[in-house]
Design an enzyme around this catalytic site. Structure first.
Site, PDB file in Angstrom:
ATOM      1  N   ASN A 119       0.862  -1.266  -0.071  1.00  0.00           N
ATOM      2  CA  ASN A 119      -0.045  -0.134   0.023  1.00  0.00           C
ATOM      3  C   ASN A 119       1.030   1.345   0.015  1.00  0.00           C
ATOM      4  O   ASN A 119       1.482   1.606   0.866  1.00  0.00           O
ATOM      5  CB  ASN A 119      -0.770   0.262   1.308  1.00  0.00           C
ATOM      6  CG  ASN A 119      -1.772   1.345   1.245  1.00  0.00           C
ATOM      7  OD1 ASN A 119      -1.801   1.952   0.423  1.00  0.00           O
ATOM      8  ND2 ASN A 119      -2.493   1.394   2.213  1.00  0.00           N
ATOM      9  N   TRP A 120       1.084   1.966  -1.141  1.00  0.00           N
ATOM     10  CA  TRP A 120       2.032   2.972  -1.261  1.00  0.00           C
ATOM     11  C   TRP A 120       1.276   4.234  -0.788  1.00  0.00           C
ATOM     12  O   TRP A 120       2.261   5.336  -0.408  1.00  0.00           O
ATOM     13  CB  TRP A 120       2.437   3.129  -2.769  1.00  0.00           C
ATOM     14  CG  TRP A 120       3.731   2.305  -3.122  1.00  0.00           C
ATOM     15  CD1 TRP A 120       4.473   1.397  -2.378  1.00  0.00           C
ATOM     16  CD2 TRP A 120       4.332   2.532  -4.414  1.00  0.00           C
ATOM     17  NE1 TRP A 120       5.562   1.055  -3.216  1.00  0.00           N
ATOM     18  CE2 TRP A 120       5.688   1.628  -4.136  1.00  0.00           C
ATOM     19  CE3 TRP A 120       4.295   3.297  -5.500  1.00  0.00           C
ATOM     20  CZ2 TRP A 120       6.502   1.280  -5.218  1.00  0.00           C
ATOM     21  CZ3 TRP A 120       5.164   3.042  -6.605  1.00  0.00           C
ATOM     22  CH2 TRP A 120       6.240   2.067  -6.479  1.00  0.00           C
ATOM     23  N   LYS A 121       0.226   4.175  -0.495  1.00  0.00           N
ATOM     24  CA  LYS A 121      -0.315   5.565   0.182  1.00  0.00           C
ATOM     25  C   LYS A 121      -0.001   6.917  -0.753  1.00  0.00           C
ATOM     26  O   LYS A 121      -0.212   6.436  -1.946  1.00  0.00           O
ATOM     27  CB  LYS A 121       0.027   5.919   1.687  1.00  0.00           C
ATOM     28  CG  LYS A 121       0.079   4.651   2.408  1.00  0.00           C
ATOM     29  CD  LYS A 121      -0.097   4.953   3.693  1.00  0.00           C
ATOM     30  CE  LYS A 121       0.238   3.705   4.611  1.00  0.00           C
ATOM     31  NZ  LYS A 121      -0.343   4.039   5.975  1.00  0.00           N
ATOM     32  N   HIS A 132      -9.870   1.421   4.061  1.00  0.00           N
ATOM     33  CA  HIS A 132      -8.762   1.607   4.931  1.00  0.00           C
ATOM     34  C   HIS A 132      -8.981   2.980   5.919  1.00  0.00           C
ATOM     35  O   HIS A 132      -9.718   3.887   5.595  1.00  0.00           O
ATOM     36  CB  HIS A 132      -7.526   2.280   4.065  1.00  0.00           C
ATOM     37  CG  HIS A 132      -6.151   2.346   4.643  1.00  0.00           C
ATOM     38  ND1 HIS A 132      -5.922   3.174   5.459  1.00  0.00           N
ATOM     39  CD2 HIS A 132      -5.251   1.345   4.374  1.00  0.00           C
ATOM     40  CE1 HIS A 132      -4.522   2.775   5.930  1.00  0.00           C
ATOM     41  NE2 HIS A 132      -4.008   1.580   5.519  1.00  0.00           N
ATOM     42  N   GLU A 179      -7.317   5.315   6.860  1.00  0.00           N
ATOM     43  CA  GLU A 179      -7.184   6.730   6.639  1.00  0.00           C
ATOM     44  C   GLU A 179      -8.518   7.269   5.753  1.00  0.00           C
ATOM     45  O   GLU A 179      -8.668   8.275   5.776  1.00  0.00           O
ATOM     46  CB  GLU A 179      -5.728   6.622   5.961  1.00  0.00           C
ATOM     47  CG  GLU A 179      -4.703   6.369   6.776  1.00  0.00           C
ATOM     48  CD  GLU A 179      -3.466   5.988   6.422  1.00  0.00           C
ATOM     49  OE1 GLU A 179      -3.174   5.887   5.172  1.00  0.00           O
ATOM     50  OE2 GLU A 179      -2.247   5.408   7.042  1.00  0.00           O
ATOM     51  N   GLU A 231      -6.559  -4.573  10.210  1.00  0.00           N
ATOM     52  CA  GLU A 231      -5.421  -3.879  10.294  1.00  0.00           C
ATOM     53  C   GLU A 231      -5.910  -3.118  11.486  1.00  0.00           C
ATOM     54  O   GLU A 231      -6.538  -2.101  11.419  1.00  0.00           O
ATOM     55  CB  GLU A 231      -5.453  -2.592   9.099  1.00  0.00           C
ATOM     56  CG  GLU A 231      -4.956  -3.353   7.787  1.00  0.00           C
ATOM     57  CD  GLU A 231      -4.081  -2.382   6.849  1.00  0.00           C
ATOM     58  OE1 GLU A 231      -3.217  -2.588   6.527  1.00  0.00           O
ATOM     59  OE2 GLU A 231      -4.859  -1.167   6.591  1.00  0.00           O
ATOM     60  N   GLY A 234       1.638   2.202  10.861  1.00  0.00           N
ATOM     61  CA  GLY A 234       2.689   3.282  10.937  1.00  0.00           C
ATOM     62  C   GLY A 234       3.298   3.498  12.125  1.00  0.00           C
ATOM     63  O   GLY A 234       3.996   4.402  12.335  1.00  0.00           O
ATOM     64  N   SER A 258       2.546  -2.009  10.265  1.00  0.00           N
ATOM     65  CA  SER A 258       3.770  -1.947  10.613  1.00  0.00           C
ATOM     66  C   SER A 258       4.432  -3.204  10.369  1.00  0.00           C
ATOM     67  O   SER A 258       5.687  -3.525  11.201  1.00  0.00           O
ATOM     68  CB  SER A 258       3.945  -1.729  12.313  1.00  0.00           C
ATOM     69  OG  SER A 258       3.605  -0.293  12.674  1.00  0.00           O
ATOM     70  N   GLY A 297       2.557  -1.056   4.372  1.00  0.00           N
ATOM     71  CA  GLY A 297       2.583   0.358   3.864  1.00  0.00           C
ATOM     72  C   GLY A 297       3.864   1.040   3.786  1.00  0.00           C
ATOM     73  O   GLY A 297       4.622   0.646   2.857  1.00  0.00           O
ATOM     74  N   GLY A 298       4.397   1.397   4.622  1.00  0.00           N
ATOM     75  CA  GLY A 298       5.856   1.968   4.687  1.00  0.00           C
ATOM     76  C   GLY A 298       6.795   1.312   4.183  1.00  0.00           C
ATOM     77  O   GLY A 298       7.596   1.788   3.382  1.00  0.00           O
TER      78      GLY A 298
HETATM   79  C1  PEP Z   1      -1.319   0.326   5.739  1.00  0.00           C
HETATM   80  O1  PEP Z   1      -1.640   1.653   5.801  1.00  0.00           O
HETATM   81  O2  PEP Z   1      -2.211  -0.169   5.176  1.00  0.00           O
HETATM   82  C2  PEP Z   1      -0.253  -0.114   6.343  1.00  0.00           C
HETATM   83  C3  PEP Z   1      -0.182  -1.342   6.600  1.00  0.00           C
HETATM   84  O3  PEP Z   1       0.614   0.669   7.021  1.00  0.00           O
HETATM   85  P1  PEP Z   1       2.095   0.371   7.916  1.00  0.00           P
HETATM   86  O4  PEP Z   1       2.592  -0.898   7.255  1.00  0.00           O
HETATM   87  O5  PEP Z   1       2.959   1.470   7.235  1.00  0.00           O
HETATM   88  O6  PEP Z   1       1.914   0.416   9.106  1.00  0.00           O
END
Ligand code: PEP
Length: 251
Positions: A11-13, A99, A101, A168, A174, A212, A233-234
């Site tokens: 998930n590149w956001k 999601h 966000e 999630e 994050g 994370s 994500g990150g």
């Molecule tokens: C996400 O936002 O879907 C996610 C999993 O982010 P992160 O891995 O950065 O926690």
């Protein structure tokens, strides 16, 4: 080697431009060396990149997905919006919906339900995100919240083959914190039982985990039963970090 971990979903956001294709190419080079037909490596990229990357990666094993879409099926007066038909025609095969966000930006369960139905109608696979806040977990409301999100988000959804549930916990996204083994085992098992009860039969909806995930903690996460992969994500914004996560699932 067994390949239990089917899904590695990035998930590149709000990250990336045309030059970021090199990140995906490095992952593609790595997965070409893995002898598994089962793994699915999916990059959910910003809408600006879906068409370009889909074209460039047509002959690769990488699958391109989008990160959101409008809930309406038809074209209409919605400035700045993109619907599932449009992301599908640009080359996306998957879409992240629900999601946290986007929920924070105003997506209600009802809106998410309409987005899911529209995405399925347009033959996209939906990565349906559910999760509780830290406050809700502390108040022991996790199961109630997840149950409601599933009931409302999947209302009148029949084609479960087009759904992947991504658990999630919002407090994990994050933050570098992941749930404890027992906590996660119990929650995944709750989600499985909820799906079995709701759809009145055992079925094979895949459940993945997101929050994370990194190369180090993935060794703990793979010990959890019934998780078929990860939403990342990150760490997915770096080819090396993403490859190391995949590698560590099979060491
Ligand atoms: C996400 O936002 O879907 C996610 C999993 O982010 P992160 O891995 O950065 O926690």
């Amino acid at each position: 080697m067994t390949y239990k971990y089917e899904y590695f979903i990035a998930n590149w956001k709000m990250f990336g431009d045309f030059s970021s294709l090199k990140i995906i190419n490095s992952v593609n080079n790595y997965i070409n060396k893995i002898k598994s037909r089962k793994n699915k490596v999916i990059f959910c990229v910003p809408s600006t990149l879906v068409g370009h990357f889909s074209n460039r990666l047509k002959k690769s094993k990488i699958i391109i997905g989008a990160q959101n879409c409008h809930y309406l099926n038809e074209y209409g007066p919605h400035t700045g919006s993109i619907n599932s038909k449009m992301i599908k025609s640009a080359g996306a095969k998957y879409v992240i919906l629900g999601h946290s966000e986007n929920r924070a930006d105003g997506d209600t369960d009802n809106i998410i339900n309409n987005k899911i139905k529209s995405a399925i109608k347009n033959n996209l696979v939906v990565i349906f995100c559910i999760g509780e806040t830290l406050k809700q977990r502390k108040q022991k409301l996790t199961n109630k919240i997840l149950s409601l999100q599933i009931d409302k988000g999947l209302k009148l959804v029949k084609n479960l083959k087009k759904i992947i549930i991504s658990y999630e916990p919002i407090w994990s996204i994050g933050t570098g914190i992941i749930p404890a083994h027992k906590e996660l085992t119990e929650t995944i098992s709750f989600i499985r039982n909820k799906l079995n009860k709701k759809f009145k039969k055992k079925h094979s909806v895949k459940i993945i985990y997101g929050g994370s995930v990194n190369a180090k903690n993935v060794r703990k996460l793979i010990a959890i039963q019934d998780i078929s992969g990860f939403l990342i994500g990150g760490a997915s914004q770096s080819g090396k970090k993403f490859i190391d996560i995949i590698k560590n699932c099979y060491m």
